[in-house]
Design a protein around this motif. Sequence first.
Motif, PDB file in Angstrom:
ATOM      1  N   GLY A 161      20.640 148.243 102.687  1.00 26.10           N
ATOM      2  CA  GLY A 161      19.359 148.932 102.858  1.00 26.10           C
ATOM      3  C   GLY A 161      19.147 149.456 104.260  1.00 26.10           C
ATOM      4  O   GLY A 161      18.145 150.116 104.541  1.00 26.10           O
ATOM      5  N   GLY A 162      20.106 149.202 105.146  1.00 26.99           N
ATOM      6  CA  GLY A 162      19.921 149.557 106.548  1.00 26.99           C
ATOM      7  C   GLY A 162      19.995 151.037 106.838  1.00 26.99           C
ATOM      8  O   GLY A 162      19.447 151.490 107.852  1.00 26.99           O
ATOM      9  N   VAL A 163      20.671 151.810 106.004  1.00 27.40           N
ATOM     10  CA  VAL A 163      20.762 153.255 106.260  1.00 27.40           C
ATOM     11  C   VAL A 163      19.373 153.868 106.279  1.00 27.40           C
ATOM     12  O   VAL A 163      18.972 154.546 107.241  1.00 27.40           O
ATOM     13  N   GLU A 164      18.599 153.639 105.228  1.00 26.47           N
ATOM     14  CA  GLU A 164      17.242 154.179 105.176  1.00 26.47           C
ATOM     15  C   GLU A 164      16.382 153.593 106.290  1.00 26.47           C
ATOM     16  O   GLU A 164      15.593 154.302 106.933  1.00 26.47           O
ATOM     17  N   ALA A 165      16.522 152.287 106.542  1.00 22.21           N
ATOM     18  CA  ALA A 165      15.697 151.639 107.562  1.00 22.21           C
ATOM     19  C   ALA A 165      15.959 152.237 108.941  1.00 22.21           C
ATOM     20  O   ALA A 165      15.027 152.542 109.695  1.00 22.21           O
ATOM     21  N   LEU A 166      17.231 152.407 109.295  1.00 22.78           N
ATOM     22  CA  LEU A 166      17.551 152.940 110.618  1.00 22.78           C
ATOM     23  C   LEU A 166      17.128 154.400 110.750  1.00 22.78           C
ATOM     24  O   LEU A 166      16.649 154.828 111.811  1.00 22.78           O
ATOM     25  N   LEU A 167      17.294 155.178 109.699  1.00 15.01           N
ATOM     26  CA  LEU A 167      16.830 156.561 109.747  1.00 15.01           C
ATOM     27  C   LEU A 167      15.320 156.620 109.974  1.00 15.01           C
ATOM     28  O   LEU A 167      14.825 157.428 110.765  1.00 15.01           O
ATOM     29  N   THR A 168      14.580 155.754 109.288  1.00 17.55           N
ATOM     30  CA  THR A 168      13.129 155.736 109.439  1.00 17.55           C
ATOM     31  C   THR A 168      12.724 155.348 110.857  1.00 17.55           C
ATOM     32  O   THR A 168      11.836 155.967 111.462  1.00 17.55           O
ATOM     33  N   ILE A 169      13.375 154.330 111.408  1.00 18.96           N
ATOM     34  CA  ILE A 169      13.010 153.837 112.743  1.00 18.96           C
ATOM     35  C   ILE A 169      13.390 154.838 113.825  1.00 18.96           C
ATOM     36  O   ILE A 169      12.580 155.179 114.698  1.00 18.96           O
ATOM     37  N   LEU A 170      14.608 155.348 113.781  1.00 16.94           N
ATOM     38  CA  LEU A 170      15.052 156.219 114.864  1.00 16.94           C
ATOM     39  C   LEU A 170      14.392 157.587 114.838  1.00 16.94           C
ATOM     40  O   LEU A 170      14.388 158.288 115.859  1.00 16.94           O
ATOM     41  N   ALA A 171      13.815 157.977 113.703  1.00 12.63           N
ATOM     42  CA  ALA A 171      13.075 159.231 113.665  1.00 12.63           C
ATOM     43  C   ALA A 171      11.863 159.192 114.590  1.00 12.63           C
ATOM     44  O   ALA A 171      11.336 160.239 114.969  1.00 12.63           O
ATOM     45  N   ASN A 172      11.411 157.986 114.953  1.00 12.25           N
ATOM     46  CA  ASN A 172      10.274 157.841 115.870  1.00 12.25           C
ATOM     47  C   ASN A 172      10.683 157.880 117.341  1.00 12.25           C
ATOM     48  O   ASN A 172       9.821 157.930 118.217  1.00 12.25           O
ATOM     49  N   PHE A 173      11.990 157.786 117.609  1.00  9.92           N
ATOM     50  CA  PHE A 173      12.419 157.570 118.992  1.00  9.92           C
ATOM     51  C   PHE A 173      12.333 158.856 119.819  1.00  9.92           C
ATOM     52  O   PHE A 173      12.807 159.912 119.388  1.00  9.92           O
ATOM     53  N   PRO A 174      11.780 158.765 121.018  1.00 10.68           N
ATOM     54  CA  PRO A 174      11.707 159.931 121.904  1.00 10.68           C
ATOM     55  C   PRO A 174      13.015 160.143 122.657  1.00 10.68           C
ATOM     56  O   PRO A 174      13.932 159.313 122.606  1.00 10.68           O
ATOM     57  N   GLU A 175      13.088 161.243 123.373  1.00  7.69           N
ATOM     58  CA  GLU A 175      14.271 161.563 124.157  1.00  7.69           C
ATOM     59  C   GLU A 175      14.562 160.481 125.193  1.00  7.69           C
ATOM     60  O   GLU A 175      15.724 160.237 125.535  1.00  7.69           O
ATOM     61  N   THR A 176      13.506 159.827 125.665  1.00  8.61           N
ATOM     62  CA  THR A 176      13.663 158.765 126.670  1.00  8.61           C
ATOM     63  C   THR A 176      13.571 157.385 126.030  1.00  8.61           C
ATOM     64  O   THR A 176      12.952 156.475 126.583  1.00  8.61           O
ATOM     65  N   CYS A 177      14.177 157.209 124.859  1.00 10.97           N
ATOM     66  CA  CYS A 177      14.127 155.919 124.172  1.00 10.97           C
ATOM     67  C   CYS A 177      14.857 154.855 124.989  1.00 10.97           C
ATOM     68  O   CYS A 177      15.710 155.169 125.826  1.00 10.97           O
ATOM     69  N   PRO A 178      14.521 153.569 124.780  1.00 11.58           N
ATOM     70  CA  PRO A 178      15.241 152.517 125.490  1.00 11.58           C
ATOM     71  C   PRO A 178      16.714 152.506 125.102  1.00 11.58           C
ATOM     72  O   PRO A 178      17.074 152.908 123.986  1.00 11.58           O
ATOM     73  N   PRO A 179      17.600 152.070 126.005  1.00 11.30           N
ATOM     74  CA  PRO A 179      19.012 151.940 125.635  1.00 11.30           C
ATOM     75  C   PRO A 179      19.146 151.000 124.444  1.00 11.30           C
ATOM     76  O   PRO A 179      18.643 149.875 124.478  1.00 11.30           O
ATOM     77  N   THR A 180      19.808 151.471 123.395  1.00  9.32           N
ATOM     78  CA  THR A 180      19.788 150.789 122.102  1.00  9.32           C
ATOM     79  C   THR A 180      21.204 150.562 121.598  1.00  9.32           C
ATOM     80  O   THR A 180      22.036 151.476 121.619  1.00  9.32           O
ATOM     81  N   VAL A 181      21.468 149.348 121.130  1.00  2.01           N
ATOM     82  CA  VAL A 181      22.754 149.012 120.514  1.00  2.01           C
ATOM     83  C   VAL A 181      22.477 148.540 119.089  1.00  2.01           C
ATOM     84  O   VAL A 181      21.561 147.765 118.847  1.00  2.01           O
ATOM     85  N   ILE A 182      23.288 149.018 118.143  1.00  3.21           N
ATOM     86  CA  ILE A 182      23.051 148.753 116.722  1.00  3.21           C
ATOM     87  C   ILE A 182      24.332 148.279 116.066  1.00  3.21           C
ATOM     88  O   ILE A 182      25.394 148.906 116.219  1.00  3.21           O
ATOM     89  N   THR A 183      24.233 147.190 115.310  1.00  2.06           N
ATOM     90  CA  THR A 183      25.298 146.808 114.386  1.00  2.06           C
ATOM     91  C   THR A 183      24.762 146.906 112.969  1.00  2.06           C
ATOM     92  O   THR A 183      23.812 146.217 112.602  1.00  2.06           O
ATOM     93  N   GLN A 184      25.340 147.815 112.199  1.00  2.00           N
ATOM     94  CA  GLN A 184      25.038 147.992 110.785  1.00  2.00           C
ATOM     95  C   GLN A 184      26.316 147.700 110.023  1.00  2.00           C
ATOM     96  O   GLN A 184      27.367 148.275 110.311  1.00  2.00           O
ATOM     97  N   HIS A 185      26.270 146.779 109.048  1.00  2.00           N
ATOM     98  CA  HIS A 185      27.461 146.497 108.240  1.00  2.00           C
ATOM     99  C   HIS A 185      27.825 147.754 107.449  1.00  2.00           C
ATOM    100  O   HIS A 185      27.067 148.187 106.582  1.00  2.00           O
ATOM    101  N   MET A 186      29.012 148.296 107.729  1.00  2.00           N
ATOM    102  CA  MET A 186      29.372 149.589 107.147  1.00  2.00           C
ATOM    103  C   MET A 186      30.871 149.792 107.302  1.00  2.00           C
ATOM    104  O   MET A 186      31.446 149.418 108.329  1.00  2.00           O
ATOM    105  N   PRO A 187      31.550 150.376 106.286  1.00  3.74           N
ATOM    106  CA  PRO A 187      32.984 150.633 106.431  1.00  3.74           C
ATOM    107  C   PRO A 187      33.286 151.543 107.616  1.00  3.74           C
ATOM    108  O   PRO A 187      32.467 152.378 108.015  1.00  3.74           O
ATOM    109  N   ALA A 188      34.482 151.395 108.163  1.00  7.89           N
ATOM    110  CA  ALA A 188      34.866 152.148 109.357  1.00  7.89           C
ATOM    111  C   ALA A 188      34.778 153.654 109.143  1.00  7.89           C
ATOM    112  O   ALA A 188      34.414 154.399 110.058  1.00  7.89           O
ATOM    113  N   THR A 189      35.095 154.116 107.944  1.00  8.93           N
ATOM    114  CA  THR A 189      35.075 155.558 107.681  1.00  8.93           C
ATOM    115  C   THR A 189      33.675 156.135 107.776  1.00  8.93           C
ATOM    116  O   THR A 189      33.506 157.336 107.975  1.00  8.93           O
TER     117      THR A 189
END
Length: 340
Positions: A161-189
């Motif tokens: 369910g993280g694809v939709e969640a991350l898209l929803t959250i990052l759509a709010n982020f401004p150009e000066t967003c905090p430095p962000t690191v993300i781990t989403q369980h997802m195949p390498a491809t």
Amino acid sequence: MSPARVVVVDDSPTMRGLISATLRRDPDLQVVGAAGDPLEAREMIKELNPDVITLDIEMPNMNGLEFLERIMRLRPMPVVMVSTLTQAGADATLRALELGAVDCVAKPTSAQASEGLSELAAKVKVAARASVRPAGRIAQPKVRTGYAPADTVLAIGSSTGGVEALLTILANFPETCPPTVITQHMPATFTKSFAARLDRICGGRVEEATDGAPLEVGRVYLAPGGETHLEVVRAGGLRCRLRQGDLISGHRPSVDALFNSVAHAAGPNACGVILTGMGRDGAAGLKAMRDAGARTLGQDEASCVVYGMPRAAFETGAVERQASLADIGPTILTLCERRR
């Protein structure tokens, strides 16, 4: 509890047989039908009322994405995509996850057919318990001027369910967003395509993390799928580190690996967020972040596709505050904003 009822949809009789045989080996699953195209599948869904369907993308009469969009609009139900992991297949599967598919597995090739569906039964069982709603539209990026982040690292972990969640959250982020690191369980491809998709809707710049990349304001770093864990280290400032190693909490990359490294490298100058997903990955790491003085958020049950990872984190005392998916993005920015 009665077995989850499954309809298999694939245009190849061989693949339908392989998927069906794989699922029938699990006593918690019952294959009640197998369809060769979406038109046949539509009638089976009406007649058999399955709990889950598995769905291919390339099919006759109607492609899988169009069929999925109709399912999620007219009769939302759990769907697991079984698709090729070519680049084109990855792009299409990411679109399916945006449309509301719960998860995806790689379609096996004939050379490795026997083990190619090893994760399918587990993912179908999780999907049968998932909370599925009609797919919403991803918000257009909001122009937000004057945002000044504090000296804070933002770490986010997510899975099913993280694809939709991350898209929803990052759509709010401004150009000066905090430095962000993300781990989403997802195949390498998938991760390079997903980073590019996030980059198109985020005010900041989103990319796959590379070893040694400095954490900077306005940058978002997505853990590459595959053989390494994404961690944060101090080396002339905070930097990404890609470390090879064993599975942690059953995953590589692991959310626990990311959160534990942020707790050590950034201490109280961090914010940790755990989103929808099955299992416990991230719970211990988020607790380490909170114990180090970081602010921590967990997605609430009502807005999760699978309330597994956030539940585990909440029950261990790692979550300072729970919030709905709609509220998490603005809450993150408030927590990470420089105090005036």
